[in-house]
Design an enzyme around this catalytic site. Sequence first.
Site, short mmCIF file in Angstrom:
data_model
loop_
_atom_site.label_atom_id
_atom_site.label_comp_id
_atom_site.label_asym_id
_atom_site.label_seq_id
_atom_site.Cartn_x
_atom_site.Cartn_y
_atom_site.Cartn_z
N SER A 265 -172.05 12.93 -48.51
CA SER A 265 -172.89 11.88 -47.95
C SER A 265 -173.96 12.49 -47.03
O SER A 265 -174.74 13.33 -47.46
CB SER A 265 -172.00 10.86 -47.22
OG SER A 265 -172.71 9.72 -46.83
N HIS B 65 -174.42 10.27 -52.56
CA HIS B 65 -174.30 8.87 -52.96
C HIS B 65 -175.31 8.05 -52.17
O HIS B 65 -176.02 8.57 -51.31
CB HIS B 65 -172.88 8.34 -52.78
CG HIS B 65 -172.40 8.25 -51.36
ND1 HIS B 65 -171.16 7.79 -51.02
CD2 HIS B 65 -173.00 8.56 -50.18
CE1 HIS B 65 -171.00 7.82 -49.71
NE2 HIS B 65 -172.11 8.28 -49.17
#
Length: 201
Positions: A101, A126
């Site tokens: 992330s 993501h």
Amino acid sequence: MITNNLVPTVIEKTAGGERAFDIYSRLLKERIVFLNGEVNDHSANLVIAQLLFLESEDPDKDIYFYINSPGGMVTAGMGVYDTMQFIKPDVNTICIGLAASMGSLLLAGGAKGKRYSLPSSQIMIHQPLGGFRGQASDIEIHAKNILRIKDRLNKVLAHHTGQDLETIVRDTDRDNFMMADEAKEYGLIDHVIESREAIIK
């Protein structure tokens, strides 16, 4: 529940005797900054302060930023990212364990040619996560904001990886895990290394 937040201490012998450092302060002397755990306001402020301090110490000497993080707050992480781009020294990024992330964005945001990962590390990209409760009008405001954030993060990843924006949008639609060699092929890092000597000086 009992938590153990013990920070190891290092004893260093000098001409004047012995001096004790917590391990992170000792690493800072070697221009090493370490992000271990979640990206939040506290951890981001510590990293930013260390980056600014190291720039003031020597603006022409590289900084080594080790990352082992599952990600966390976008606003906190972008503060670190912007500081990395703002300061004069090259920031070498090294993934040890996990850069997921926001952690993966910080890894990719290192100086070009100086982004590394150990071979068994994982990198995950993501889209940003969001959740909000309240009046419909407030939910709409937050939904629009998270879309703006998503667009900004995708553009940053496209810039640092060399992938086109359409590819980034597709590949960040769901959790996308990569091993170190796959992350290199994707453009998130430049080198997979097995020893300190492999880091370019």
